[in-house]
Design a protein around this motif. Sequence first.
Motif, PDB file in Angstrom:
ATOM      1  N   SER A  59       1.000  -1.260  -0.125  1.00 22.48           N
ATOM      2  CA  SER A  59       0.249   0.377   0.010  1.00 22.48           C
ATOM      3  C   SER A  59       1.466   0.963  -0.016  1.00 22.48           C
ATOM      4  N   GLY A  60       1.283   1.987  -1.347  1.00 17.18           N
ATOM      5  CA  GLY A  60       2.085   3.169  -1.238  1.00 17.18           C
ATOM      6  C   GLY A  60       3.296   2.709  -0.689  1.00 17.18           C
ATOM      7  N   ARG A  61       4.126   3.507   0.155  1.00 18.59           N
ATOM      8  CA  ARG A  61       4.934   2.651   0.540  1.00 18.59           C
ATOM      9  C   ARG A  61       5.011   2.018   1.308  1.00 18.59           C
ATOM     10  N   LEU A  62       4.253   1.367   1.499  1.00 20.99           N
ATOM     11  CA  LEU A  62       4.894   0.565   2.783  1.00 20.99           C
ATOM     12  C   LEU A  62       4.557  -0.920   2.114  1.00 20.99           C
ATOM     13  N   ASN A  63       5.126  -1.955   1.962  1.00 20.91           N
ATOM     14  CA  ASN A  63       5.401  -3.469   1.770  1.00 20.91           C
ATOM     15  C   ASN A  63       5.603  -4.383   2.947  1.00 20.91           C
ATOM     16  N   ALA A  64       4.103  -5.421   2.869  1.00 17.06           N
ATOM     17  CA  ALA A  64       3.764  -6.123   4.531  1.00 17.06           C
ATOM     18  C   ALA A  64       4.427  -7.781   4.205  1.00 17.06           C
ATOM     19  N   SER A  65       5.605  -8.342   4.082  1.00 19.93           N
ATOM     20  CA  SER A  65       5.585  -9.532   4.146  1.00 19.93           C
ATOM     21  C   SER A  65       5.546 -10.676   4.870  1.00 19.93           C
TER      22      SER A  65
END
Lengths: 115, 111
Positions: A59-65
């Motif tokens: 989401s935008g500048r966020l990346n969750a793994s």
Amino acid sequence: KQEVTQIPAALSVPEGENLVLNCSFTDSAIYNLQWFRQDPGKGLTSLLLIQSSQREQTSGRLNASLDKSSGRSTLYIAASQPGDSATYLCAVRGPSQGGSEKLVFGKGTKLTVNP
Amino acid sequence: NAGVTQTPKFQVLKTGQSMTLQCAQDMNHNSMYWYRQDPGMGLRLIYYSASEGTTDKGEVPNGYNVSRLNKREFSLRLESAAPSQTSVYFCASNLRGGEQFFGPGTRLTVL
């Protein structure tokens, strides 16, 4: 019993840096994992929800793994800004909590982005 | 679409007084929750309701009661407030198994 750990408890970085926040959980049998941010004196704001079948969400500048087998999730924040300063919490939902409708929360990582 | 709303925002009680915290959501969510947040303790679940007409205890239910009035509303009652119940209280809701959304919180002080 599921336990969620977030290390470090606090992190300070200069503006513009890319950073990673960590979340680990003891029982890999989860349904999903959710990342939140909390500003001082405010409620929690949902950032991302990752289902157990997914490897990552953006989401935008966020990346969750999510790596279920190792019991880990990371939240990557690109090009950090002072407005990203907040406490970030992760929470997991799974059968070991006695019901699929309960989340187990970590205690959060307090992030400070310095101008 | 207001999301999750809570009233009041702030409250000061004397030991032994009672009060009800109100929560409402307009997202047609099945599940609703009450948490308390204390420094160093993190978020702890007090009670939750997986659907209208059902309620279940969470981690710290003692001293509290709840009512799921209808699908939209879930209230938390303190019958005889104690200083140990000084905290920030959050209401939350989600569709079954889905993303959880939080209200802005109620800051309660018990003297």
